[in-house]
Design an enzyme around this catalytic site. Structure first.
Site, PDB file in Angstrom:
ATOM      1  N   ASP A  90       0.891  -1.166   0.000  1.00 36.41           N
ATOM      2  CA  ASP A  90       0.000   0.000   0.000  1.00 36.41           C
ATOM      3  C   ASP A  90       0.926   1.213   0.000  1.00 36.41           C
ATOM      4  O   ASP A  90       1.557   1.538   1.015  1.00 36.41           O
ATOM      5  CB  ASP A  90      -0.898  -0.006   1.244  1.00 36.41           C
ATOM      6  CG  ASP A  90      -2.004   1.030   1.133  1.00 36.41           C
ATOM      7  OD1 ASP A  90      -1.845   1.989   0.353  1.00 36.41           O
ATOM      8  OD2 ASP A  90      -3.026   0.882   1.831  1.00 36.41           O
ATOM      9  N   ILE A  92       0.483   4.467  -0.223  1.00 31.61           N
ATOM     10  CA  ILE A  92       0.067   5.473   0.772  1.00 31.61           C
ATOM     11  C   ILE A  92      -1.166   4.909   1.453  1.00 31.61           C
ATOM     12  O   ILE A  92      -2.235   4.802   0.835  1.00 31.61           O
ATOM     13  CB  ILE A  92      -0.285   6.841   0.137  1.00 31.61           C
ATOM     14  CG1 ILE A  92       0.916   7.428  -0.608  1.00 31.61           C
ATOM     15  CG2 ILE A  92      -0.776   7.809   1.218  1.00 31.61           C
ATOM     16  CD1 ILE A  92       0.664   8.826  -1.198  1.00 31.61           C
ATOM     17  N   ASP A  93      -1.031   4.507   2.687  1.00 32.91           N
ATOM     18  CA  ASP A  93      -2.209   4.099   3.441  1.00 32.91           C
ATOM     19  C   ASP A  93      -2.654   5.325   4.225  1.00 32.91           C
ATOM     20  O   ASP A  93      -1.922   5.806   5.105  1.00 32.91           O
ATOM     21  CB  ASP A  93      -1.919   2.913   4.370  1.00 32.91           C
ATOM     22  CG  ASP A  93      -3.222   2.375   4.953  1.00 32.91           C
ATOM     23  OD1 ASP A  93      -4.190   2.222   4.196  1.00 32.91           O
ATOM     24  OD2 ASP A  93      -3.273   2.153   6.167  1.00 32.91           O
ATOM     25  N   ASP A 220      -3.961  -3.029   2.890  1.00 33.78           N
ATOM     26  CA  ASP A 220      -4.094  -2.167   4.076  1.00 33.78           C
ATOM     27  C   ASP A 220      -3.574  -2.874   5.324  1.00 33.78           C
ATOM     28  O   ASP A 220      -3.101  -2.222   6.260  1.00 33.78           O
ATOM     29  CB  ASP A 220      -5.567  -1.813   4.337  1.00 33.78           C
ATOM     30  CG  ASP A 220      -6.198  -0.993   3.226  1.00 33.78           C
ATOM     31  OD1 ASP A 220      -5.585  -0.010   2.820  1.00 33.78           O
ATOM     32  OD2 ASP A 220      -7.311  -1.347   2.784  1.00 33.78           O
TER      33      ASP A 220
HETATM   34  O1  IPD Z   1      -7.041   3.876   0.377  1.00 29.76           O
HETATM   35  P1  IPD Z   1      -5.986   3.921   1.451  1.00 29.76           P
HETATM   36  O2  IPD Z   1      -5.782   5.271   2.011  1.00 29.76           O
HETATM   37  O3  IPD Z   1      -4.763   3.206   1.043  1.00 29.76           O
HETATM   38  O4  IPD Z   1      -6.526   2.957   2.652  1.00 29.76           O
HETATM   39  C1  IPD Z   1      -7.682   3.236   3.443  1.00 29.76           C
HETATM   40  C2  IPD Z   1      -7.265   3.541   4.852  1.00 29.76           C
HETATM   41  O5  IPD Z   1      -6.571   2.467   5.433  1.00 29.76           O
HETATM   42  C3  IPD Z   1      -8.503   3.841   5.686  1.00 29.76           C
HETATM   43  O6  IPD Z   1      -8.147   4.030   7.016  1.00 29.76           O
HETATM   44  C4  IPD Z   1      -9.472   2.692   5.672  1.00 29.76           C
HETATM   45  O7  IPD Z   1     -10.645   3.075   6.326  1.00 29.76           O
HETATM   46  C5  IPD Z   1      -9.830   2.306   4.250  1.00 29.76           C
HETATM   47  O8  IPD Z   1     -10.621   1.132   4.341  1.00 29.76           O
HETATM   48  C6  IPD Z   1      -8.562   2.035   3.450  1.00 29.76           C
HETATM   49  O9  IPD Z   1      -8.928   1.712   2.123  1.00 29.76           O
HETATM   50 MG    MG Z   2      -4.756   1.612   2.364  1.00 27.22          MG
HETATM   51 MG    MG Z   3      -3.343   3.361  -0.323  1.00 32.71          MG
END
Ligand code: IPD
Ligand code: MG
Ligand code: MG
Length: 280
Positions: A90, A92-93, A220
């Site tokens: 991931d 950018i999480d 994630d």
């Molecule tokens: O899209 P992203 O920013 O990599 O990842 C998201 C983040 O982890 C967010 O906290 C969570 O609530 C979402 O379910 C994810 O998809």
């Molecule tokens: Mg994420």
């Molecule tokens: Mg992401």
């Protein structure tokens, strides 16, 4: 015995740090935002650039390894976890945080072999916290060993969750029903960092007793999952039983007892599995 994946883990850490520099630099300039599955599922050029940077760095050293990367899957690559060495990325999480400069953003890199996580690296780049875990080798933040909280009383617990990016009224309703139930136990509070990976690292660090979410993806949670178990915590499906990283559901907790107690309050649903969706 020598660690077969030492070099790979060192590369993951080094690359996560480089990726973090790119993310921090991008926060200083205007970010152009695009959308994916819906108007609140955001992506930026930086997500794509960072994913390519990580994949290229790994390919240079490990040309035979496989990848599951959030932005590659969004671009149509398959999301398949085989027995082969696989990097689950991931870039950018916490993209929504990144877009708004809300200060919790992570680069998450998990590595699995035979469908088992071997190491996980989560770099919370704005906090400059490097979380690492090696299967059987413990979990660490900036080199300091992590241990989950020993709190066994749910009424003394703090819980993380997220609202996710679905605005389907039925999904929103279930999320709020769970939230109301968890708050009303009563717990000390409910928080959310805006990144699944950091939420899981907070469980590993003992700052919160648990984190649950339905709707997350394998990228994630892959790295964070090992952080939690190596810090002494447990992972479960939100309906009980073992977690399935492709099921888009996770409950991470400091202990089986606390996890079982929370399960009673979570209104579960089944999003389309990561390995069933053709693309996002
Ligand atoms: O899209 P992203 O920013 O990599 O990842 C998201 C983040 O982890 C967010 O906290 C969570 O609530 C979402 O379910 C994810 O998809
Ligand atoms: Mg994420
Ligand atoms: Mg992401």
């Amino acid at each position: 015995m020598a660690d077969a994946w030492k070099e790979a883990m060192e590369l993951a850490e080094k690359t996560a740090r480089r990726a973090g520099e790119v993310v921090c630099a991008a926060l200083q300039v205007e970010r152009s935002v695009m959308t994916k599955s819906c108007s609140v599922d955001l992506v930026t050029q930086t997500d794509q650039q960072v994913e390519q940077l990580i994949i290229q760095s790994v390919r240079d050293k490990f040309p035979m390894h496989r990848f599951i990367g959030e932005e590659s899957v969004a671009a149509g690559e398959p999301c398949v976890l085989s027995d082969e060495p696989t990097w689950i990325i991931d870039p950018i999480d916490g993209t929504t945080n990144f877009v708004h400069a809300f200060p919790f953003v992570a680069i998450s890199i998990g590595f699995s072999v035979n469908k088992q996580m071997e190491f996980g690296v989560v770099f919370s780049c704005l906090e400059d916290k490097m979380y690492t875990a090696r299967r059987g080798g413990g979990a660490f933040c900036n080199g300091e060993r992590l241990q989950v909280s020993s709190q066994e009383d749910i009424q003394q617990a703090m819980v993380c969750t997220e609202f996710g990016s679905s605005r389907d009224p039925e999904v929103v309703e279930k999320i709020f029903c769970s939230l109301r139930a968890v708050l009303s136990i009563p717990t000390h509070g409910v928080r959310g960092a805006g990144t699944a990976a950091i939420n899981m690292c907070l469980v590993a660090s003992g700052c919160v007793e648990a984190y649950y979410e339905i709707g997350i993806h394998v990228w994630d949670i892959a790295a964070g999952a090992l952080l939690v178990t190596e810090a002494g915590g447990v992972l479960m499906d939100v309906q009980g039983g073992p977690v399935d990283l492709m099921s888009r559901r996770v409950l991470a907790a400091n202990s089986p007892a606390l996890a079982e107690r929370l399960l009673q309050e979570i209104h579960s649903f089944c999003p389309i599995r990561d390995d069933a969706a053709p693309s996002l």
